[in-house]
Design a protein around this motif. Structure first.
Motif, PDB file in Angstrom:
ATOM      1  N   LYS A  10      25.700  41.223  37.661  1.00 33.07           N
ATOM      2  CA  LYS A  10      24.484  40.762  38.342  1.00 33.07           C
ATOM      3  C   LYS A  10      24.817  39.740  39.426  1.00 33.07           C
ATOM      4  N   ARG A  11      25.723  38.819  39.115  1.00 29.06           N
ATOM      5  CA  ARG A  11      26.107  37.798  40.085  1.00 29.06           C
ATOM      6  C   ARG A  11      26.768  38.432  41.306  1.00 29.06           C
ATOM      7  N   TYR A  12      27.640  39.400  41.096  1.00 23.35           N
ATOM      8  CA  TYR A  12      28.310  40.055  42.214  1.00 23.35           C
ATOM      9  C   TYR A  12      27.327  40.857  43.062  1.00 23.35           C
ATOM     10  N   LEU A  13      26.341  41.459  42.426  1.00 20.49           N
ATOM     11  CA  LEU A  13      25.316  42.180  43.194  1.00 20.49           C
ATOM     12  C   LEU A  13      24.491  41.224  44.047  1.00 20.49           C
ATOM     13  N   VAL A  14      24.182  40.058  43.509  1.00 18.31           N
ATOM     14  CA  VAL A  14      23.441  39.066  44.293  1.00 18.31           C
ATOM     15  C   VAL A  14      24.310  38.567  45.448  1.00 18.31           C
ATOM     16  N   TYR A  15      25.608  38.388  45.214  1.00 19.66           N
ATOM     17  CA  TYR A  15      26.517  38.011  46.300  1.00 19.66           C
ATOM     18  C   TYR A  15      26.520  39.082  47.394  1.00 19.66           C
ATOM     19  N   ALA A  16      26.543  40.326  47.005  1.00 20.05           N
ATOM     20  CA  ALA A  16      26.509  41.409  47.988  1.00 20.05           C
ATOM     21  C   ALA A  16      25.220  41.368  48.802  1.00 20.05           C
ATOM     22  N   LEU A  17      24.114  41.064  48.149  1.00 23.80           N
ATOM     23  CA  LEU A  17      22.848  40.939  48.871  1.00 23.80           C
ATOM     24  C   LEU A  17      22.864  39.747  49.827  1.00 23.80           C
ATOM     25  N   ILE A  18      23.496  38.660  49.421  1.00 22.60           N
ATOM     26  CA  ILE A  18      23.608  37.491  50.303  1.00 22.60           C
ATOM     27  C   ILE A  18      24.459  37.832  51.523  1.00 22.60           C
ATOM     28  N   ILE A  19      25.552  38.562  51.311  1.00 27.27           N
ATOM     29  CA  ILE A  19      26.386  38.978  52.440  1.00 27.27           C
ATOM     30  C   ILE A  19      25.607  39.899  53.369  1.00 27.27           C
ATOM     31  N   LEU A  20      24.845  40.832  52.799  1.00 29.74           N
ATOM     32  CA  LEU A  20      24.025  41.712  53.633  1.00 29.74           C
ATOM     33  C   LEU A  20      22.966  40.924  54.396  1.00 29.74           C
ATOM     34  N   MET A  52      35.049  30.058  47.286  1.00 26.54           N
ATOM     35  CA  MET A  52      35.182  28.762  46.626  1.00 26.54           C
ATOM     36  C   MET A  52      34.672  28.811  45.190  1.00 26.54           C
ATOM     37  N   PHE A  53      33.612  29.542  44.945  1.00 29.93           N
ATOM     38  CA  PHE A  53      33.046  29.586  43.606  1.00 29.93           C
ATOM     39  C   PHE A  53      33.697  30.632  42.716  1.00 29.93           C
ATOM     40  N   GLU A  54      34.214  31.696  43.288  1.00 30.58           N
ATOM     41  CA  GLU A  54      34.691  32.813  42.479  1.00 30.58           C
ATOM     42  C   GLU A  54      36.205  32.949  42.407  1.00 30.58           C
ATOM     43  N   GLY A  55      36.937  32.311  43.274  1.00 32.49           N
ATOM     44  CA  GLY A  55      38.384  32.432  43.228  1.00 32.49           C
ATOM     45  C   GLY A  55      38.915  33.402  44.263  1.00 32.49           C
ATOM     46  N   GLU A  56      40.229  33.619  44.191  1.00 33.46           N
ATOM     47  CA  GLU A  56      40.893  34.355  45.263  1.00 33.46           C
ATOM     48  C   GLU A  56      40.605  35.853  45.278  1.00 33.46           C
ATOM     49  N   LEU A  57      40.481  36.494  44.139  1.00 33.11           N
ATOM     50  CA  LEU A  57      40.288  37.948  44.119  1.00 33.11           C
ATOM     51  C   LEU A  57      38.884  38.330  44.582  1.00 33.11           C
ATOM     52  N   VAL A  58      37.886  37.730  43.981  1.00 32.79           N
ATOM     53  CA  VAL A  58      36.504  38.021  44.385  1.00 32.79           C
ATOM     54  C   VAL A  58      36.258  37.486  45.794  1.00 32.79           C
ATOM     55  N   CYS A  89      39.739  33.920  52.887  1.00 35.15           N
ATOM     56  CA  CYS A  89      39.021  33.682  51.629  1.00 35.15           C
ATOM     57  C   CYS A  89      39.962  33.690  50.429  1.00 35.15           C
ATOM     58  N   ALA A  90      40.984  34.512  50.462  1.00 33.80           N
ATOM     59  CA  ALA A  90      41.969  34.497  49.378  1.00 33.80           C
ATOM     60  C   ALA A  90      42.712  33.165  49.350  1.00 33.80           C
ATOM     61  N   ILE A  91      43.105  32.678  50.514  1.00 34.20           N
ATOM     62  CA  ILE A  91      43.773  31.371  50.581  1.00 34.20           C
ATOM     63  C   ILE A  91      42.841  30.271  50.125  1.00 34.20           C
ATOM     64  N   CYS A  92      41.607  30.347  50.518  1.00 34.88           N
ATOM     65  CA  CYS A  92      40.607  29.358  50.103  1.00 34.88           C
ATOM     66  C   CYS A  92      40.440  29.347  48.585  1.00 34.88           C
ATOM     67  N   GLY A  93      40.357  30.516  47.983  1.00 36.89           N
ATOM     68  CA  GLY A  93      40.241  30.606  46.535  1.00 36.89           C
ATOM     69  C   GLY A  93      41.447  30.052  45.801  1.00 36.89           C
ATOM     70  N   VAL A  94      42.643  30.318  46.323  1.00 35.09           N
ATOM     71  CA  VAL A  94      43.863  29.790  45.709  1.00 35.09           C
ATOM     72  C   VAL A  94      43.908  28.271  45.831  1.00 35.09           C
ATOM     73  N   LEU A  95      43.589  27.749  46.999  1.00 34.92           N
ATOM     74  CA  LEU A  95      43.604  26.300  47.184  1.00 34.92           C
ATOM     75  C   LEU A  95      42.630  25.596  46.242  1.00 34.92           C
ATOM     76  N   LEU A  96      41.473  26.198  46.048  1.00 33.88           N
ATOM     77  CA  LEU A  96      40.506  25.570  45.147  1.00 33.88           C
ATOM     78  C   LEU A  96      40.916  25.702  43.693  1.00 33.88           C
ATOM     79  N   ARG A  97      41.573  26.777  43.351  1.00 33.08           N
ATOM     80  CA  ARG A  97      42.009  26.939  41.962  1.00 33.08           C
ATOM     81  C   ARG A  97      43.134  25.976  41.622  1.00 33.08           C
ATOM     82  N   ILE A  98      44.022  25.702  42.573  1.00 33.32           N
ATOM     83  CA  ILE A  98      45.210  24.907  42.281  1.00 33.32           C
ATOM     84  C   ILE A  98      45.058  23.435  42.674  1.00 33.32           C
TER      85      ILE A  98
END
Length: 175
Positions: A10-20, A52-58, A89-98
């Motif tokens: 559900k969260r990923y679907l809402v993210y997709a709607l936000i991107i759209l 930032m909220f979901e990490g590097e893969l998402v 975005c992948a770099i951003c996710g890694v930086l926030l995770r570490i």
């Protein structure tokens, strides 16, 4: 399907709607007024915030989706925006995770850096490299105000994505 998987879906679907929605507002409809003949870039802050909220893969997936949507309406990029947003975005996710904490100040710093780097590389690769003599003048007259206008609207996306993340998070205490 487990409850945790349903909540994530559900969260990923809402993210997709936000991107759209961001794609629609940036490229199709002019909801935001043009200031100094520029419109804001909305897909970069949205993709960075999701990363930032979901990490590097998402985050990389969100950047790729946002970039592909943007590339469909761009004449010159040919996949550049999709590749750029996916890597950023992948770099951003890694930086926030570490290294970093997820807060509004970190979001402003990440988003401004990614916006500035995108605008500089776009002008270098797609304006200056084509032999346009006034690339520096175009950068300061058009792209810097575009970056500032985009930066002003970034808190809107941060609070929207944070609300979605908190609303659709799995609470282990309930089960």
């Amino acid at each position: 399907m487990t409850v945790q998987t349903k909540v994530k879906t559900k969260r990923y679907l809402v993210y997709a709607l936000i991107i759209l929605l961001a794609h629609f507002l940036q490229n199709v409809v002019s909801v935001f007024p043009e200031i100094v003949q520029v419109k804001p870039l909305l897909l970069i802050p949205v993709a960075v915030c999701i990363a930032m909220f979901e990490g590097e893969l998402v985050g990389a997936a969100a950047g790729l989706i946002a970039g592909v949507l943007w590339d469909t309406v761009t004449v010159t990029a040919d996949g550049y925006v999709a590749l750029y947003l996916m890597v950023a975005c992948a770099i951003c996710g890694v930086l926030l995770r570490i290294f970093l904490r997820n807060n509004i100040v970190t979001y402003f710093i990440m988003c401004s850096g990614i916006l500035i780097f995108y605008l500089i590389t776009y002008v270098l690769f797609f304006i200056s490299a084509r032999g346009i003599d006034s690339a520096v003048q175009i950068f300061f007259r058009y792209y810097i105000p575009m970056g500032l206008y985009s930066f002003i609207l970034t808190p809107l996306w941060y609070y929207l994505v944070r609300t979605v993340y908190r609303k659709f998070s799995f609470d282990y205490t309930e089960y």
